[in-house]
Write a protein that holds these residues in place. Structure first.
Motif, PDB file in Angstrom:
ATOM      1  N   UNK A 279       0.840  -1.193   0.000  1.00 13.14           N
ATOM      2  CA  UNK A 279       0.000   0.000   0.000  1.00 13.14           C
ATOM      3  C   UNK A 279       0.881   1.251   0.000  1.00 13.14           C
ATOM      4  N   UNK A 280       0.597   2.155  -0.912  1.00 15.05           N
ATOM      5  CA  UNK A 280       1.407   3.364  -1.055  1.00 15.05           C
ATOM      6  C   UNK A 280       0.650   4.600  -0.607  1.00 15.05           C
ATOM      7  N   UNK A 281       1.411   5.523  -0.045  1.00  9.61           N
ATOM      8  CA  UNK A 281       0.883   6.828   0.344  1.00  9.61           C
ATOM      9  C   UNK A 281       2.006   7.838   0.159  1.00  9.61           C
ATOM     10  N   UNK A 282       1.689   8.976  -0.456  1.00  8.40           N
ATOM     11  CA  UNK A 282       2.700   9.996  -0.771  1.00  8.40           C
ATOM     12  C   UNK A 282       3.816   9.406  -1.637  1.00  8.40           C
ATOM     13  N   UNK A 283       3.435   8.473  -2.509  1.00  4.58           N
ATOM     14  CA  UNK A 283       4.388   7.939  -3.462  1.00  4.58           C
ATOM     15  C   UNK A 283       5.351   6.898  -2.921  1.00  4.58           C
ATOM     16  N   UNK A 284       5.079   6.345  -1.741  1.00  9.16           N
ATOM     17  CA  UNK A 284       5.976   5.322  -1.173  1.00  9.16           C
ATOM     18  C   UNK A 284       5.174   4.356  -0.317  1.00  9.16           C
ATOM     19  N   UNK A 285       5.639   3.130  -0.159  1.00 11.63           N
ATOM     20  CA  UNK A 285       4.916   2.159   0.672  1.00 11.63           C
ATOM     21  C   UNK A 285       4.806   2.661   2.110  1.00 11.63           C
ATOM     22  N   UNK A 341      -3.829  -3.821  15.362  1.00 12.29           N
ATOM     23  CA  UNK A 341      -2.906  -3.091  14.475  1.00 12.29           C
ATOM     24  C   UNK A 341      -3.159  -3.482  13.020  1.00 12.29           C
ATOM     25  N   UNK A 342      -3.479  -4.755  12.794  1.00 13.75           N
ATOM     26  CA  UNK A 342      -3.763  -5.191  11.435  1.00 13.75           C
ATOM     27  C   UNK A 342      -4.965  -4.477  10.858  1.00 13.75           C
ATOM     28  N   UNK A 343      -6.020  -4.326  11.635  1.00 17.64           N
ATOM     29  CA  UNK A 343      -7.211  -3.617  11.169  1.00 17.64           C
ATOM     30  C   UNK A 343      -6.881  -2.165  10.848  1.00 17.64           C
ATOM     31  N   UNK A 344      -6.140  -1.521  11.744  1.00 18.51           N
ATOM     32  CA  UNK A 344      -5.796  -0.110  11.541  1.00 18.51           C
ATOM     33  C   UNK A 344      -4.911   0.090  10.310  1.00 18.51           C
ATOM     34  N   UNK A 345      -3.895  -0.743  10.165  1.00 19.81           N
ATOM     35  CA  UNK A 345      -2.920  -0.540   9.086  1.00 19.81           C
ATOM     36  C   UNK A 345      -3.429  -1.034   7.737  1.00 19.81           C
ATOM     37  N   UNK A 346      -4.493  -1.826   7.744  1.00 18.26           N
ATOM     38  CA  UNK A 346      -5.119  -2.174   6.474  1.00 18.26           C
ATOM     39  C   UNK A 346      -6.003  -1.045   5.963  1.00 18.26           C
ATOM     40  N   UNK A 347      -6.185  -0.014   6.775  1.00 19.00           N
ATOM     41  CA  UNK A 347      -6.989   1.123   6.352  1.00 19.00           C
ATOM     42  C   UNK A 347      -8.455   0.771   6.231  1.00 19.00           C
ATOM     43  N   UNK A 348      -9.136   1.387   5.254  1.00 13.63           N
ATOM     44  CA  UNK A 348     -10.571   1.193   5.102  1.00 13.63           C
ATOM     45  C   UNK A 348     -10.949  -0.256   4.865  1.00 13.63           C
ATOM     46  N   UNK A 349     -10.113  -1.005   4.132  1.00 15.57           N
ATOM     47  CA  UNK A 349     -10.449  -2.394   3.833  1.00 15.57           C
ATOM     48  C   UNK A 349     -10.427  -3.257   5.086  1.00 15.57           C
ATOM     49  N   UNK A 350      -9.663  -2.850   6.093  1.00 13.98           N
ATOM     50  CA  UNK A 350      -9.566  -3.614   7.323  1.00 13.98           C
ATOM     51  C   UNK A 350     -10.843  -3.612   8.139  1.00 13.98           C
ATOM     52  N   UNK A 351     -11.740  -2.696   7.853  1.00 12.65           N
ATOM     53  CA  UNK A 351     -12.997  -2.589   8.601  1.00 12.65           C
ATOM     54  C   UNK A 351     -14.164  -3.250   7.866  1.00 12.65           C
ATOM     55  N   UNK A 352     -13.893  -3.871   6.736  1.00 13.61           N
ATOM     56  CA  UNK A 352     -14.969  -4.464   5.948  1.00 13.61           C
ATOM     57  C   UNK A 352     -15.204  -5.921   6.355  1.00 13.61           C
ATOM     58  N   UNK A 353     -16.438  -6.373   6.150  1.00 10.62           N
ATOM     59  CA  UNK A 353     -16.790  -7.748   6.457  1.00 10.62           C
ATOM     60  C   UNK A 353     -16.078  -8.719   5.519  1.00 10.62           C
ATOM     61  N   UNK A 354     -15.811  -8.290   4.286  1.00 12.03           N
ATOM     62  CA  UNK A 354     -15.235  -9.186   3.291  1.00 12.03           C
ATOM     63  C   UNK A 354     -13.785  -9.550   3.600  1.00 12.03           C
ATOM     64  N   UNK A 355     -13.063  -8.679   4.295  1.00  6.81           N
ATOM     65  CA  UNK A 355     -11.665  -8.968   4.610  1.00  6.81           C
ATOM     66  C   UNK A 355     -11.590  -9.879   5.835  1.00  6.81           C
ATOM     67  N   UNK A 356     -10.521 -10.691   5.898  1.00  7.02           N
ATOM     68  CA  UNK A 356     -10.426 -11.697   6.959  1.00  7.02           C
ATOM     69  C   UNK A 356      -9.818 -11.182   8.254  1.00  7.02           C
ATOM     70  N   UNK A 357      -9.223  -9.986   8.244  1.00  7.47           N
ATOM     71  CA  UNK A 357      -8.465  -9.567   9.417  1.00  7.47           C
ATOM     72  C   UNK A 357      -9.349  -9.427  10.654  1.00  7.47           C
ATOM     73  N   UNK A 358     -10.612  -9.078  10.466  1.00  2.10           N
ATOM     74  CA  UNK A 358     -11.497  -8.918  11.628  1.00  2.10           C
ATOM     75  C   UNK A 358     -11.775 -10.249  12.310  1.00  2.10           C
ATOM     76  N   UNK A 359     -11.646 -11.356  11.579  1.00  5.11           N
ATOM     77  CA  UNK A 359     -11.883 -12.662  12.179  1.00  5.11           C
ATOM     78  C   UNK A 359     -10.839 -12.976  13.252  1.00  5.11           C
ATOM     79  N   UNK A 360      -9.624 -12.479  13.063  1.00  7.34           N
ATOM     80  CA  UNK A 360      -8.575 -12.701  14.060  1.00  7.34           C
ATOM     81  C   UNK A 360      -8.851 -11.889  15.318  1.00  7.34           C
TER      82      UNK A 360
END
Length: 393
Positions: A279-285, A341-360
């Motif tokens: 994931x990139x922000x300001x032109x860098x990972x 931390x995984x939810x936070x650093x995944x950004x918006x996708x980390x809060x979605x039902x479709x992503x698996x990080x919330x299961x952990x």
């Protein structure tokens, strides 16, 4: 203690990880969790036939592999990494040791080989939302007050027609809706002479009603059991008190649960590190930013410390040292931190039902609700070690 793994232990971990990678991906996990059983019977059969997973810690005389709790904990670490929906925890960790410790020769000969082969699943039914107390993880209860204390409530047992009948209700039974055999803790003898005994109840027994409950952790389903004059068989010889056996089981179960939580924490950290490198922000990972590195480094330290504690707890069970509860507290905290931390650093996708990080994250929260909370696990461990007594002298 030799911290190195044996060739057999490395093989168990490697083979199980490869199998789960092929058969238990995110899509398969969700599909299995949505079925009425809550798991994939074909995968459970493969785990039993190819790896002997249900009988890993059972003696060879009863059809098991003959390994120790350490090997079972290592297997739980791998199933935790994949969040594998299976009857392993309820059957092999919580129920099989009780059958082995308390069962008569006839009961062991009948039940344990079928558990080891994967053809029989089982569940432990403890009345009230006090599984951690019954297992001696968060406190001592020498009279079994968690089961009703012989008063109204819980499950009551009475003799009838040369056998036993059970009456009562049990909530929050792990895999209770699908297990073919139930081990139910019940009171017998009335209030004045109350004692807690364990009983075997067939899954299709008359008078037994089982309903799957909505659980926070959808990968670890729970059920409510209602027993109405249900036929039961006493586990073990008449008069065998269940409380000491449950307390011994608690340390073993905690070591396996700690290893499972460590596996889940390691996997969610691995996925987060991979994502922040893409994931990139300001032109860098974003993984190149110092603040992100610091946060993930803190999680890494917590996970490695929890892993060491879990491994030691599994080894210590054979030495008679009870440290499982403390290891479980550290592992749950590590998983909760890694998942957050995984939810936070995944950004918006980390809060979605479709992503698996919330299961952990839900696994950490669910474990804490069932077997914790963390502060009580630690407080009980400190009390057992007389930490505060020594400090006050």
């Amino acid at each position: 203690m030799d911290a190195r793994f044996t060739a057999e232990q490395d093989e168990i971990r490697r083979t199980l990880r490869e199998l789960l990678h092929k058969r238990c991906g995110p899509a398969e996990l969700r599909a299995a969790a949505d079925t009425p059983a809550g798991y994939d019977p074909a995968l459970w059969t493969a785990l039993a036939e190819q790896l002997g997973l249900p009988g890993l810690a059972l003696p060879e005389a009863h059809g098991g592999v003959g390994c120790s709790v350490t090997e079972l904990a290592l297997a739980c670490e791998e199933t935790g990494r994949a969040l594998t929906p299976s009857p392993l925890l309820a059957t092999a960790v919580l129920t099989a040791p009780l059958l082995l410790a308390l069962g008569t020769d006839a009961q062991r000969a009948d039940l344990l080989p079928r558990i080891a082969s994967g053809t029989l699943t089982a569940a432990l039914a403890v009345p009230g939302p006090a599984l951690a107390t019954a297992l001696g993880l968060t406190g001592h209860d020498r009279r079994g007050e968690w089961a009703g204390g012989g008063r109204a409530g819980g499950v009551q047992a009475r003799r009838a027609d040369g056998g036993w009948r059970l009456y009562g209700q049990v909530d929050q039974v792990l895999d209770g809706h699908r297990a073919q055999m139930l081990v139910v803790a019940a009171h017998a003898g009335g209030f004045a002479r109350s004692r807690v005994l364990l009983f075997l109840v067939r899954g299709d027994a008359a008078g037994l009603t089982r309903v799957r409950q909505t659980a926070l952790d959808v990968i670890r389903p729970q059920a409510r059991l209602q027993l109405r004059d249900t036929n039961a068989e006493l586990l073990g010889p008449d008069g065998e008190e269940a409380l000491p056996a449950l307390a011994r089981l608690g340390d073993t179960a905690a070591a396996c649960l700690a290893a499972e939580a460590v596996g889940a924490a390691d996997r969610v950290l691995e996925r987060t590190v991979e994502y922040v490198g893409q994931r990139e922000q300001f032109g860098r990972p974003i993984g190149s930013f110092q603040a992100v590195k610091h946060r993930l480094a803190d999680v890494y330290v917590q996970v490695q410390a929890a892993r060491s504690a879990a491994y030691y707890a599994a080894w210590a069970t054979a030495q008679g040292e009870r440290v499982g509860g403390l290891a479980l507290a550290q592992a749950i905290q590590a998983l909760r931190g890694a998942a957050a931390e995984g939810i936070q650093l995944h950004g918006g996708i980390g809060f979605t039902w479709e992503h698996e990080v919330h299961l952990y994250f839900k696994r950490a929260a669910g474990d804490e609700l069932l077997f914790g909370p963390v502060h009580r696990l630690r407080a009980h461990a400190a009390e057992a070690a007389h930490v505060f007594e020594e400090a006050g002298r």
